[in-house]
Design an enzyme around this catalytic site. Sequence first.
Site, PDB file in Angstrom:
ATOM      1  N   GLU A 220      -7.236  10.789 -14.787  1.00  0.00           N
ATOM      2  CA  GLU A 220      -7.278   9.428 -14.237  1.00  0.00           C
ATOM      3  C   GLU A 220      -6.435   8.455 -15.073  1.00  0.00           C
ATOM      4  O   GLU A 220      -6.920   7.471 -15.642  1.00  0.00           O
ATOM      5  CB  GLU A 220      -8.731   8.955 -14.164  1.00  0.00           C
ATOM      6  CG  GLU A 220      -8.943   7.669 -13.371  1.00  0.00           C
ATOM      7  CD  GLU A 220      -8.799   7.829 -11.860  1.00  0.00           C
ATOM      8  OE1 GLU A 220      -8.888   6.806 -11.167  1.00  0.00           O
ATOM      9  OE2 GLU A 220      -8.605   8.956 -11.365  1.00  0.00           O
TER      10      GLU A 220
ATOM     11  N   ASN B 110     -17.355   3.571  -7.187  1.00  0.00           N
ATOM     12  CA  ASN B 110     -17.229   3.368  -8.627  1.00  0.00           C
ATOM     13  C   ASN B 110     -17.226   1.908  -9.048  1.00  0.00           C
ATOM     14  O   ASN B 110     -17.451   1.607 -10.223  1.00  0.00           O
ATOM     15  CB  ASN B 110     -16.014   4.117  -9.157  1.00  0.00           C
ATOM     16  CG  ASN B 110     -16.283   5.612  -9.194  1.00  0.00           C
ATOM     17  OD1 ASN B 110     -17.433   6.041  -9.231  1.00  0.00           O
ATOM     18  ND2 ASN B 110     -15.237   6.412  -9.170  1.00  0.00           N
TER      19      ASN B 110
ATOM     20  N   SER C 125     -10.427   8.147  -8.697  1.00  0.00           N
ATOM     21  CA  SER C 125     -11.745   7.530  -8.618  1.00  0.00           C
ATOM     22  C   SER C 125     -11.681   6.014  -8.741  1.00  0.00           C
ATOM     23  O   SER C 125     -12.642   5.330  -8.393  1.00  0.00           O
ATOM     24  CB  SER C 125     -12.671   8.098  -9.703  1.00  0.00           C
ATOM     25  OG  SER C 125     -12.163   7.828 -10.992  1.00  0.00           O
TER      26      SER C 125
ATOM     27  N   HIS D 169     -11.998  10.317  -2.188  1.00  0.00           N
ATOM     28  CA  HIS D 169     -12.809  10.428  -3.399  1.00  0.00           C
ATOM     29  C   HIS D 169     -13.941  11.420  -3.137  1.00  0.00           C
ATOM     30  O   HIS D 169     -14.991  11.069  -2.623  1.00  0.00           O
ATOM     31  CB  HIS D 169     -13.343   9.043  -3.764  1.00  0.00           C
ATOM     32  CG  HIS D 169     -14.121   9.012  -5.037  1.00  0.00           C
ATOM     33  ND1 HIS D 169     -15.000   7.995  -5.342  1.00  0.00           N
ATOM     34  CD2 HIS D 169     -14.170   9.877  -6.082  1.00  0.00           C
ATOM     35  CE1 HIS D 169     -15.545   8.226  -6.508  1.00  0.00           C
ATOM     36  NE2 HIS D 169     -15.056   9.369  -6.981  1.00  0.00           N
TER      37      HIS D 169
ATOM     38  N   VAL E  29      -5.305  15.226 -10.831  1.00  0.00           N
ATOM     39  CA  VAL E  29      -5.017  15.235 -12.264  1.00  0.00           C
ATOM     40  C   VAL E  29      -5.805  14.116 -12.947  1.00  0.00           C
ATOM     41  O   VAL E  29      -6.552  13.371 -12.309  1.00  0.00           O
ATOM     42  CB  VAL E  29      -3.502  15.095 -12.531  1.00  0.00           C
ATOM     43  CG1 VAL E  29      -2.741  16.249 -11.882  1.00  0.00           C
ATOM     44  CG2 VAL E  29      -2.953  13.760 -12.038  1.00  0.00           C
TER      45      VAL E  29
ATOM     46  N   LYS F   5      -0.695  10.221 -12.533  1.00  0.00           N
ATOM     47  CA  LYS F   5      -0.867  10.401 -11.088  1.00  0.00           C
ATOM     48  C   LYS F   5       0.399   9.996 -10.333  1.00  0.00           C
ATOM     49  O   LYS F   5       0.830  10.699  -9.402  1.00  0.00           O
ATOM     50  CB  LYS F   5      -2.069   9.588 -10.604  1.00  0.00           C
ATOM     51  CG  LYS F   5      -3.416  10.181 -11.024  1.00  0.00           C
ATOM     52  CD  LYS F   5      -4.572   9.409 -10.421  1.00  0.00           C
ATOM     53  CE  LYS F   5      -5.915  10.021 -10.786  1.00  0.00           C
ATOM     54  NZ  LYS F   5      -6.138  11.334 -10.166  1.00  0.00           N
TER      55      LYS F   5
ATOM     56  N   ASN G 187     -18.775  15.086  -7.020  1.00  0.00           N
ATOM     57  CA  ASN G 187     -18.969  16.304  -7.804  1.00  0.00           C
ATOM     58  C   ASN G 187     -20.443  16.724  -7.772  1.00  0.00           C
ATOM     59  O   ASN G 187     -21.298  15.916  -8.119  1.00  0.00           O
ATOM     60  CB  ASN G 187     -18.530  16.045  -9.251  1.00  0.00           C
ATOM     61  CG  ASN G 187     -18.651  17.266 -10.144  1.00  0.00           C
ATOM     62  OD1 ASN G 187     -18.749  18.393  -9.665  1.00  0.00           O
ATOM     63  ND2 ASN G 187     -18.638  17.041 -11.436  1.00  0.00           N
TER      64      ASN G 187
ATOM     65  N   ASP H 157      -1.143  23.901 -12.010  1.00  0.00           N
ATOM     66  CA  ASP H 157      -1.418  23.207 -13.273  1.00  0.00           C
ATOM     67  C   ASP H 157      -0.313  23.538 -14.265  1.00  0.00           C
ATOM     68  O   ASP H 157       0.635  24.254 -13.931  1.00  0.00           O
ATOM     69  CB  ASP H 157      -2.807  23.554 -13.823  1.00  0.00           C
ATOM     70  CG  ASP H 157      -3.422  22.376 -14.588  1.00  0.00           C
ATOM     71  OD1 ASP H 157      -2.741  21.855 -15.497  1.00  0.00           O
ATOM     72  OD2 ASP H 157      -4.559  21.973 -14.283  1.00  0.00           O
TER      73      ASP H 157
END
Length: 288
Positions: free
Chosen positions: A93, A191, A120, A141, A91, A98, A144, A37
Amino acid sequence: MSTDPRDHRLAVVGGGVMGTNIAALALGHGVPVVLVDVSEAVLAEAEQTVALKLRHAQLMGKLPAGRTPAKLVTSVSLADAADATTVIEAVTELPETKAKVLSEVSQIVRPGTLLISNTSCIPIDEMASSVARPEELVGVHFMNPAYMIVMVEVIRGPRSSDATLTAVTDLLETLGRKGLVVNDAPGFVINQVLHPLINSAAKLVQDGVATVEVVDGLLEGCLGHATGPLRTADLIGLDNLVDSLNVLFERTGDSSCRPCDYLLDLVRAGKFGRKTGEGFYDYGKVAS
């Protein structure tokens, strides 16, 4: 690639909600992880979060019995991903972010390294144009929390190779996950269904049709939704949800994907859901 965890070295780029989820999942299955990061402060917090999630997974019996967790290394340099057998981008969205990360990673790793985006909503082929070897990129994907939910959505881009699909299948098997493969499209399957549903649920609250609790209660009790769409949104992160809805709206023109005012107001107020302690619901403190 193989299903022996000793044959895998994972680099995860992004120490947020999904990056720490994926790292905990991999470590618990014996796969070493380099977590990358932008700052030492972010990484210090991420390291604590990974440890908490790993402990939670162990307490819930979601990790292989008798397997010693692998080692976590943190770094602020993408160069430390060079020796990975797989790099997972996790990272924020935003398409340009990205694409930048994936482009830089693809220049660092050896040919044949599996590149995964945990996007996503952003189409895989859109990002494949930024990488050195588009055939090595695939979407995975993870849900969570990744260490609790076994099913994942695998997105095959038009340029993803058979070898890449074989490699991602091997990795997922090593991590105890089951993947179902879908073709590339904005939002894929999960999604394209879930995000407009959450947006519609939020608009019902906005318009005074029902409270947050009633909307969730009806979808839980009548349709069998495990947590209700609005509590699910808090788990996703409302800031991430708005970014994803914008991606969907820009690429499909579907008005049901335009973020409603209530959702935008929560994000403007810094109420992102569980990770900030308040979203559609008040959690009293910042959730781990």
